[in-house]
Design an enzyme around this catalytic site. Sequence first.
Site, PDB file in Angstrom:
ATOM      1  N   HIS A 121       0.757  -1.073   0.187  1.00 43.67           N
ATOM      2  CA  HIS A 121       0.111   0.166  -0.022  1.00 43.67           C
ATOM      3  C   HIS A 121       0.793   1.448   0.005  1.00 43.67           C
ATOM      4  O   HIS A 121       1.886   1.288   0.462  1.00 43.67           O
ATOM      5  CB  HIS A 121      -0.737  -0.049   1.131  1.00 43.67           C
ATOM      6  CG  HIS A 121      -1.879   1.158   1.157  1.00 43.67           C
ATOM      7  ND1 HIS A 121      -1.619   2.327   1.733  1.00 43.67           N
ATOM      8  CD2 HIS A 121      -3.411   0.907   1.182  1.00 43.67           C
ATOM      9  CE1 HIS A 121      -2.646   3.156   1.816  1.00 43.67           C
ATOM     10  NE2 HIS A 121      -3.968   2.360   1.169  1.00 43.67           N
ATOM     11  N   ASP A 198       2.704  -4.342   7.941  1.00 41.11           N
ATOM     12  CA  ASP A 198       1.741  -3.362   7.635  1.00 41.11           C
ATOM     13  C   ASP A 198       0.685  -4.592   7.945  1.00 41.11           C
ATOM     14  O   ASP A 198       0.356  -5.339   7.071  1.00 41.11           O
ATOM     15  CB  ASP A 198       1.632  -2.844   6.315  1.00 41.11           C
ATOM     16  CG  ASP A 198       0.340  -2.143   5.916  1.00 41.11           C
ATOM     17  OD1 ASP A 198      -0.401  -2.141   6.894  1.00 41.11           O
ATOM     18  OD2 ASP A 198       0.314  -1.546   4.984  1.00 41.11           O
ATOM     19  N   GLN A 201      -4.480  -5.172   6.792  1.00 38.61           N
ATOM     20  CA  GLN A 201      -5.574  -6.232   6.290  1.00 38.61           C
ATOM     21  C   GLN A 201      -5.257  -7.445   7.021  1.00 38.61           C
ATOM     22  O   GLN A 201      -6.311  -8.198   7.463  1.00 38.61           O
ATOM     23  CB  GLN A 201      -5.295  -6.380   4.819  1.00 38.61           C
ATOM     24  CG  GLN A 201      -5.449  -5.267   3.791  1.00 38.61           C
ATOM     25  CD  GLN A 201      -6.816  -4.682   3.980  1.00 38.61           C
ATOM     26  OE1 GLN A 201      -7.908  -5.679   4.239  1.00 38.61           O
ATOM     27  NE2 GLN A 201      -7.022  -3.603   3.610  1.00 38.61           N
ATOM     28  N   LYS A 224     -10.429  -1.060  10.171  1.00 41.47           N
ATOM     29  CA  LYS A 224     -10.292  -2.418   9.395  1.00 41.47           C
ATOM     30  C   LYS A 224     -10.772  -3.671  10.248  1.00 41.47           C
ATOM     31  O   LYS A 224     -10.983  -4.601   9.766  1.00 41.47           O
ATOM     32  CB  LYS A 224      -8.905  -2.638   8.844  1.00 41.47           C
ATOM     33  CG  LYS A 224      -8.146  -1.647   8.199  1.00 41.47           C
ATOM     34  CD  LYS A 224      -8.689  -1.280   6.815  1.00 41.47           C
ATOM     35  CE  LYS A 224      -7.902  -0.273   6.113  1.00 41.47           C
ATOM     36  NZ  LYS A 224      -8.427   0.012   4.791  1.00 41.47           N
ATOM     37  N   CYS A 363      -4.506   2.435  -3.792  1.00 43.81           N
ATOM     38  CA  CYS A 363      -3.411   3.016  -3.148  1.00 43.81           C
ATOM     39  C   CYS A 363      -2.266   2.049  -3.408  1.00 43.81           C
ATOM     40  O   CYS A 363      -1.366   1.669  -2.565  1.00 43.81           O
ATOM     41  CB  CYS A 363      -3.646   3.220  -1.699  1.00 43.81           C
ATOM     42  SG  CYS A 363      -4.792   4.669  -1.284  1.00 43.81           S
TER      43      CYS A 363
END
Length: 405
Positions: A121, A198, A201, A224, A363
């Site tokens: 991302h 990251d 998700q 999220k 993104c």
Amino acid sequence: MITSSWRHDFPTLTNNQQTSPFVYLDSAATAQTPLAVIERMQRFYTHEYATVHRGIHRLSANATYNMEQVRQTVANFVNAKSNDEIIFTKGTTEAINLVANTYLPTFAQTGDEIIITEMEHHSNIVPWQMLAQRLGLTIKVWRMTAEYRLDLNDLQKLLSKKTKLLGLTHISNVLGCINPIKAATAMAHQCGAAVLIDGAQGIMHQAVDVQDIGCDFYAFSGHKLYGPTGIGVLYIAQQWLNTLPPWEGGGAMIDDVQLPIGTTYQTSPWRFEAGTPNIAGILGLGEAITYINHIGMDAIVTHEEALIRYAEEKMQHVDSLKIYGNAANRAGVIPFNLGSHHAFDVGSFLDNYGVAIRTGHHCAIPLLRCLQQSVVCRVSFGLYNDSQDVDIFVDRMRHIKKLLG
């Protein structure tokens, strides 16, 4: 049939049914919020409203206690050693920027290297680019294979004594591929590099154990995770807590202030949390985690895996629909396009038919270039989706194909 016994907990989904079904397939962008989270935030504003860490009166003390209890809840959720390792941020983006502006300026020198993947991302690309330009660092790119996955042998070729940090997404927000974050972390550590994951998700679709992963930093966003927007978390491993300097200055993060120069800072986590925090958001995040714990992450994973398999099988029967990525290693999302028709057109038609999906570059422009696409459609799933949602979506896609030809 795949059913969801949790759908009724989400008021946006039930309130938008009206006279026809409403299908929400955009959870990778923002997951819907259960009523319990909304009610927890409302209770704060109507009965508990006060700032934290500043007052001795009952409301302030109670707000402080409740906020710090959430810090412990988050620590338990990701299996951190201590709640001191949990930093509240505005979201994943701010969490990554915090690391970019504290770790590398402290430990990197001109000519050192950062490794990122081409499926990241933009939030896990742009901060490193900005820093590399400022500090004279080199960015190396861990490329995907022809099967749209990451090969650890390729990472090994990139690592060197100059590698200072590996930035890696847990689960791609476009392809949904689950990356080998534990093995990659171990390899990077052998070269003396720190690792930032990251987890925007990953946190929604898999149980996360930061001690088992071994990463130095893990970042994720509340929205999220069925929580509110404007709140996120950065896990910082114990070894870095008091060696990293503060990023932002202001109230709450100081120990003492002397003029003209002479300010000293609090210990972690407060040294990284300048100013009044998003108290309502933090309490909402805590309630979202409580909600997830009540269901059980294993039950959520089982439900979503079955739904992904069902959706992929059904989508194969839509003429000219192309799915991207590796179906054998996917969680949460399915990217696709419908022949030569623009993704925005497909998304607009679906919206008219009561189906919400995401279209665009997500993104992740470097990843889309690998797909040789400028935009793609994306369906993404949450614990409230069921096979009926998929059936409605596929039926609408067949209808769109007939209309557009």
